[in-house]
Design an enzyme around this catalytic site. Structure first.
Site, PDB file in Angstrom:
ATOM      1  N   PRO A   5      49.965  56.765   6.146  1.00  0.00           N
ATOM      2  CG  PRO A   5      48.588  58.225   4.604  1.00  0.00           C
ATOM      3  CD  PRO A   5      49.720  58.171   5.794  1.00  0.00           C
ATOM      4  CB  CYS A   6      51.525  52.233   4.177  1.00  0.00           C
ATOM      5  SG  CYS A   6      51.191  51.275   6.071  1.00  0.00           S
TER       6      CYS A   6
END
Length: 262
Positions: free
Chosen positions: A231-232
Protein backbone atom coordinates in the site's frame (compact mmCIF):
# COMPACT_ATOMS: atom_id res chain seq x y z
CA UNK A 1 24.55 -0.69 8.81
CA UNK A 2 22.21 -1.77 6.02
CA UNK A 3 21.71 1.90 5.22
CA UNK A 4 25.49 2.44 5.00
CA UNK A 5 25.85 -0.53 2.66
CA UNK A 6 23.02 0.71 0.45
CA UNK A 7 24.33 4.27 0.29
CA UNK A 8 27.90 3.16 -0.49
CA UNK A 9 27.61 -0.22 -2.26
CA UNK A 10 30.90 0.19 -4.13
CA UNK A 11 32.94 0.85 -0.98
CA UNK A 12 35.25 -1.96 0.22
CA UNK A 13 33.12 -2.82 3.24
CA UNK A 14 34.41 -5.50 5.59
CA UNK A 15 32.87 -6.89 8.75
CA UNK A 16 35.56 -5.08 10.71
CA UNK A 17 34.99 -1.70 9.03
CA UNK A 18 31.23 -1.93 9.49
CA UNK A 19 31.67 -2.96 13.11
CA UNK A 20 33.96 0.01 13.68
CA UNK A 21 31.39 2.38 12.18
CA UNK A 22 28.76 0.96 14.53
CA UNK A 23 31.07 0.88 17.56
CA UNK A 24 30.46 -2.85 17.96
CA UNK A 25 32.64 -5.92 17.89
CA UNK A 26 32.58 -7.77 14.56
CA UNK A 27 30.97 -10.86 16.08
CA UNK A 28 28.28 -8.80 17.82
CA UNK A 29 27.48 -6.86 14.65
CA UNK A 30 27.24 -10.07 12.65
CA UNK A 31 24.79 -11.62 15.13
CA UNK A 32 22.62 -8.49 15.20
CA UNK A 33 22.64 -8.18 11.42
CA UNK A 34 21.68 -11.81 10.80
CA UNK A 35 18.89 -11.57 13.39
CA UNK A 36 17.50 -8.45 11.71
CA UNK A 37 17.97 -9.20 8.01
CA UNK A 38 18.37 -12.96 7.81
CA UNK A 39 21.81 -12.78 6.19
CA UNK A 40 25.34 -11.67 6.96
CA UNK A 41 26.58 -8.16 6.08
CA UNK A 42 28.70 -9.69 3.31
CA UNK A 43 25.70 -11.46 1.80
CA UNK A 44 23.65 -8.28 2.05
CA UNK A 45 26.36 -6.31 0.28
CA UNK A 46 26.42 -8.87 -2.54
CA UNK A 47 22.63 -8.66 -2.83
CA UNK A 48 22.73 -4.86 -3.09
CA UNK A 49 25.45 -5.03 -5.75
CA UNK A 50 23.57 -7.71 -7.68
CA UNK A 51 20.43 -5.58 -7.62
CA UNK A 52 22.31 -2.66 -9.14
CA UNK A 53 23.98 -4.91 -11.70
CA UNK A 54 20.64 -6.47 -12.66
CA UNK A 55 19.15 -3.05 -13.34
CA UNK A 56 22.09 -2.08 -15.57
CA UNK A 57 21.91 -5.36 -17.48
CA UNK A 58 18.22 -4.81 -18.12
CA UNK A 59 19.10 -1.38 -19.49
CA UNK A 60 21.56 -2.96 -21.90
CA UNK A 61 24.82 -2.03 -20.14
CA UNK A 62 27.74 -4.32 -20.95
CA UNK A 63 28.38 -7.08 -18.41
CA UNK A 64 31.81 -5.87 -17.27
CA UNK A 65 30.69 -2.26 -16.98
CA UNK A 66 27.58 -3.24 -15.04
CA UNK A 67 29.57 -5.45 -12.67
CA UNK A 68 32.33 -2.95 -11.93
CA UNK A 69 29.82 -0.11 -11.58
CA UNK A 70 27.90 -2.17 -9.03
CA UNK A 71 31.03 -2.67 -6.94
CA UNK A 72 32.36 -6.09 -7.92
CA UNK A 73 36.14 -5.95 -8.00
CA UNK A 74 36.98 -8.52 -10.65
CA UNK A 75 35.62 -10.38 -13.65
CA UNK A 76 35.67 -13.57 -11.61
CA UNK A 77 33.50 -12.02 -8.89
CA UNK A 78 31.10 -10.64 -11.48
CA UNK A 79 30.46 -14.00 -13.11
CA UNK A 80 30.71 -16.15 -9.97
CA UNK A 81 28.08 -14.27 -7.99
CA UNK A 82 25.81 -13.07 -10.78
CA UNK A 83 25.48 -16.39 -12.59
CA UNK A 84 24.30 -18.09 -9.42
CA UNK A 85 21.88 -15.29 -8.53
CA UNK A 86 20.48 -14.74 -12.03
CA UNK A 87 20.16 -18.43 -12.83
CA UNK A 88 22.07 -17.90 -16.08
CA UNK A 89 25.19 -16.20 -17.39
CA UNK A 90 24.94 -12.40 -17.07
CA UNK A 91 25.42 -12.03 -20.83
CA UNK A 92 22.37 -14.23 -21.42
CA UNK A 93 20.37 -12.24 -18.87
CA UNK A 94 21.32 -9.00 -20.64
CA UNK A 95 20.10 -10.40 -23.95
CA UNK A 96 16.73 -11.32 -22.51
CA UNK A 97 17.21 -15.10 -22.24
CA UNK A 98 14.40 -17.17 -20.71
CA UNK A 99 13.68 -15.86 -17.26
CA UNK A 100 10.63 -14.70 -15.39
CA UNK A 101 7.32 -16.29 -16.39
CA UNK A 102 4.17 -14.46 -15.36
CA UNK A 103 0.60 -15.74 -15.53
CA UNK A 104 -1.92 -12.92 -15.65
CA UNK A 105 -5.55 -11.97 -15.78
CA UNK A 106 -7.60 -8.81 -15.44
CA UNK A 107 -10.29 -7.77 -13.01
CA UNK A 108 -12.66 -4.84 -12.86
CA UNK A 109 -13.04 -2.54 -9.89
CA UNK A 110 -14.38 0.87 -9.01
CA UNK A 111 -10.78 2.08 -9.38
CA UNK A 112 -10.46 0.86 -12.95
CA UNK A 113 -9.20 -2.21 -14.76
CA UNK A 114 -6.62 -4.09 -12.70
CA UNK A 115 -4.02 -6.46 -14.12
CA UNK A 116 -2.94 -9.19 -11.70
CA UNK A 117 0.18 -11.24 -12.34
CA UNK A 118 1.74 -14.18 -10.53
CA UNK A 119 4.74 -16.47 -10.76
CA UNK A 120 4.99 -19.99 -9.38
CA UNK A 121 6.12 -18.42 -6.08
CA UNK A 122 3.27 -15.97 -5.62
CA UNK A 123 1.69 -12.69 -6.65
CA UNK A 124 4.21 -10.43 -8.38
CA UNK A 125 2.18 -7.52 -9.65
CA UNK A 126 -1.07 -5.59 -9.35
CA UNK A 127 -1.18 -2.70 -11.80
CA UNK A 128 -3.82 -0.44 -13.31
CA UNK A 129 -4.14 -0.61 -17.10
CA UNK A 130 -4.85 3.04 -17.75
CA UNK A 131 -5.28 3.62 -21.47
CA UNK A 132 -3.38 0.51 -22.56
CA UNK A 133 -4.03 -3.18 -23.01
CA UNK A 134 -3.38 -5.51 -20.09
CA UNK A 135 -0.47 -7.14 -21.88
CA UNK A 136 1.08 -3.80 -22.79
CA UNK A 137 0.76 -2.62 -19.19
CA UNK A 138 2.50 -5.77 -17.97
CA UNK A 139 5.20 -5.52 -20.61
CA UNK A 140 6.02 -1.99 -19.51
CA UNK A 141 6.66 -3.25 -15.96
CA UNK A 142 8.41 -6.50 -16.93
CA UNK A 143 9.82 -6.01 -20.46
CA UNK A 144 11.80 -9.28 -20.50
CA UNK A 145 9.24 -11.57 -18.89
CA UNK A 146 7.28 -14.29 -20.66
CA UNK A 147 3.59 -13.52 -20.22
CA UNK A 148 0.78 -16.10 -20.19
CA UNK A 149 -2.92 -15.23 -19.98
CA UNK A 150 -3.99 -17.87 -17.45
CA UNK A 151 -7.14 -16.89 -15.47
CA UNK A 152 -7.29 -20.20 -13.58
CA UNK A 153 -3.81 -19.80 -12.09
CA UNK A 154 -4.39 -16.20 -11.16
CA UNK A 155 -7.93 -16.60 -9.78
CA UNK A 156 -6.87 -17.09 -6.11
CA UNK A 157 -4.83 -13.89 -6.27
CA UNK A 158 -7.70 -11.96 -7.86
CA UNK A 159 -10.00 -13.16 -5.07
CA UNK A 160 -7.51 -12.05 -2.43
CA UNK A 161 -7.18 -8.66 -4.07
CA UNK A 162 -10.94 -8.19 -4.03
CA UNK A 163 -10.96 -9.07 -0.34
CA UNK A 164 -8.31 -6.41 0.30
CA UNK A 165 -10.33 -3.82 -1.60
CA UNK A 166 -13.34 -4.74 0.54
CA UNK A 167 -11.38 -4.15 3.74
CA UNK A 168 -10.44 -7.73 4.64
CA UNK A 169 -6.72 -7.71 5.47
CA UNK A 170 -6.70 -10.82 7.64
CA UNK A 171 -5.37 -13.31 5.09
CA UNK A 172 -1.82 -13.86 3.90
CA UNK A 173 -0.82 -13.09 0.34
CA UNK A 174 2.07 -15.18 -1.06
CA UNK A 175 4.33 -12.69 -2.78
CA UNK A 176 7.14 -12.83 -5.31
CA UNK A 177 8.10 -9.18 -5.57
CA UNK A 178 10.93 -8.31 -7.94
CA UNK A 179 13.14 -5.53 -6.64
CA UNK A 180 16.40 -4.60 -5.01
CA UNK A 181 17.01 -5.50 -1.34
CA UNK A 182 16.34 -1.88 -0.37
CA UNK A 183 13.08 -1.76 -2.31
CA UNK A 184 11.89 -5.00 -0.73
CA UNK A 185 12.66 -3.63 2.74
CA UNK A 186 10.58 -0.54 1.97
CA UNK A 187 7.72 -2.61 0.56
CA UNK A 188 7.72 -4.88 3.62
CA UNK A 189 7.49 -1.82 5.87
CA UNK A 190 4.64 -0.37 3.82
CA UNK A 191 2.66 -3.54 4.40
CA UNK A 192 2.89 -2.87 8.14
CA UNK A 193 0.97 0.42 7.85
CA UNK A 194 -2.52 -0.33 9.23
CA UNK A 195 -5.53 0.24 7.03
CA UNK A 196 -6.93 3.73 7.52
CA UNK A 197 -3.58 5.14 8.61
CA UNK A 198 -0.66 6.78 6.84
CA UNK A 199 3.07 7.22 7.34
CA UNK A 200 5.48 9.75 5.89
CA UNK A 201 8.40 8.95 3.62
CA UNK A 202 10.72 10.09 6.42
CA UNK A 203 9.02 7.79 8.93
CA UNK A 204 9.42 4.80 6.62
CA UNK A 205 13.11 5.66 6.12
CA UNK A 206 13.61 5.80 9.89
CA UNK A 207 11.77 2.52 10.45
CA UNK A 208 14.12 0.67 8.12
CA UNK A 209 17.18 2.21 9.78
CA UNK A 210 17.98 4.45 6.81
CA UNK A 211 16.83 7.90 8.04
CA UNK A 212 18.70 9.76 5.30
CA UNK A 213 17.20 7.67 2.52
CA UNK A 214 13.92 9.59 2.21
CA UNK A 215 14.31 10.08 -1.54
CA UNK A 216 15.20 6.42 -1.98
CA UNK A 217 12.02 5.47 -0.10
CA UNK A 218 10.01 7.62 -2.49
CA UNK A 219 11.81 5.89 -5.36
CA UNK A 220 10.91 2.47 -3.98
CA UNK A 221 7.27 3.53 -3.82
CA UNK A 222 7.46 4.65 -7.45
CA UNK A 223 8.87 1.24 -8.43
CA UNK A 224 6.21 -0.72 -6.56
CA UNK A 225 4.65 -3.30 -8.89
CA UNK A 226 1.90 -4.43 -6.50
CA UNK A 227 -0.69 -1.70 -5.95
CA UNK A 228 -3.06 -2.20 -3.00
CA UNK A 229 -1.15 -5.28 -1.80
CA UNK A 230 1.90 -3.12 -1.10
CA UNK A 231 0.00 0.00 0.00
CA UNK A 232 2.28 2.78 -1.19
CA UNK A 233 -0.85 4.94 -1.33
CA UNK A 234 -0.58 5.15 2.48
CA UNK A 235 2.70 7.09 2.32
CA UNK A 236 2.46 10.89 2.41
CA UNK A 237 4.73 13.90 2.73
CA UNK A 238 5.90 15.22 6.09
CA UNK A 239 3.81 18.39 5.62
CA UNK A 240 0.67 16.28 5.25
CA UNK A 241 0.47 16.58 1.48
CA UNK A 242 -0.36 13.44 -0.43
CA UNK A 243 2.81 13.45 -2.51
CA UNK A 244 2.90 11.43 -5.70
CA UNK A 245 1.32 8.13 -6.65
CA UNK A 246 2.34 5.90 -9.51
CA UNK A 247 -1.28 5.28 -10.53
CA UNK A 248 -2.63 8.81 -10.17
CA UNK A 249 -3.24 11.18 -7.28
CA UNK A 250 -7.03 10.95 -7.69
CA UNK A 251 -6.85 7.20 -7.16
CA UNK A 252 -4.65 7.70 -4.09
CA UNK A 253 -7.12 10.20 -2.65
CA UNK A 254 -10.01 7.80 -3.19
CA UNK A 255 -8.20 4.82 -1.68
CA UNK A 256 -7.32 6.74 1.49
CA UNK A 257 -10.85 8.11 1.84
CA UNK A 258 -12.42 4.67 1.46
CA UNK A 259 -10.03 3.07 3.92
CA UNK A 260 -10.80 5.66 6.55
CA UNK A 261 -14.55 5.05 6.30
CA UNK A 262 -14.57 1.23 6.31
Amino acid sequence: MAGLIESEPTAPHTLESLAGAASLSPSHLRRLFVARYGMTPAAYLRAVRLGAMREDLRAGVAVSAAGFSAGFGSQRAIYEHSTRALGMAPSAYRQGAPGLEIAWDTDTSALGTIVVGATDKGLCCVIFADGSSAQDALASEFPRATLHHDPARVAPHVARLQALLSGDETGEVPLDLIGTPFQRRVWAELRRIPRGQTATYAQIAARIDSPRAVRAVAGACAHNHAAIVVPCHRVIRTDGGLGGYKWGIERKTRLLAEERTR
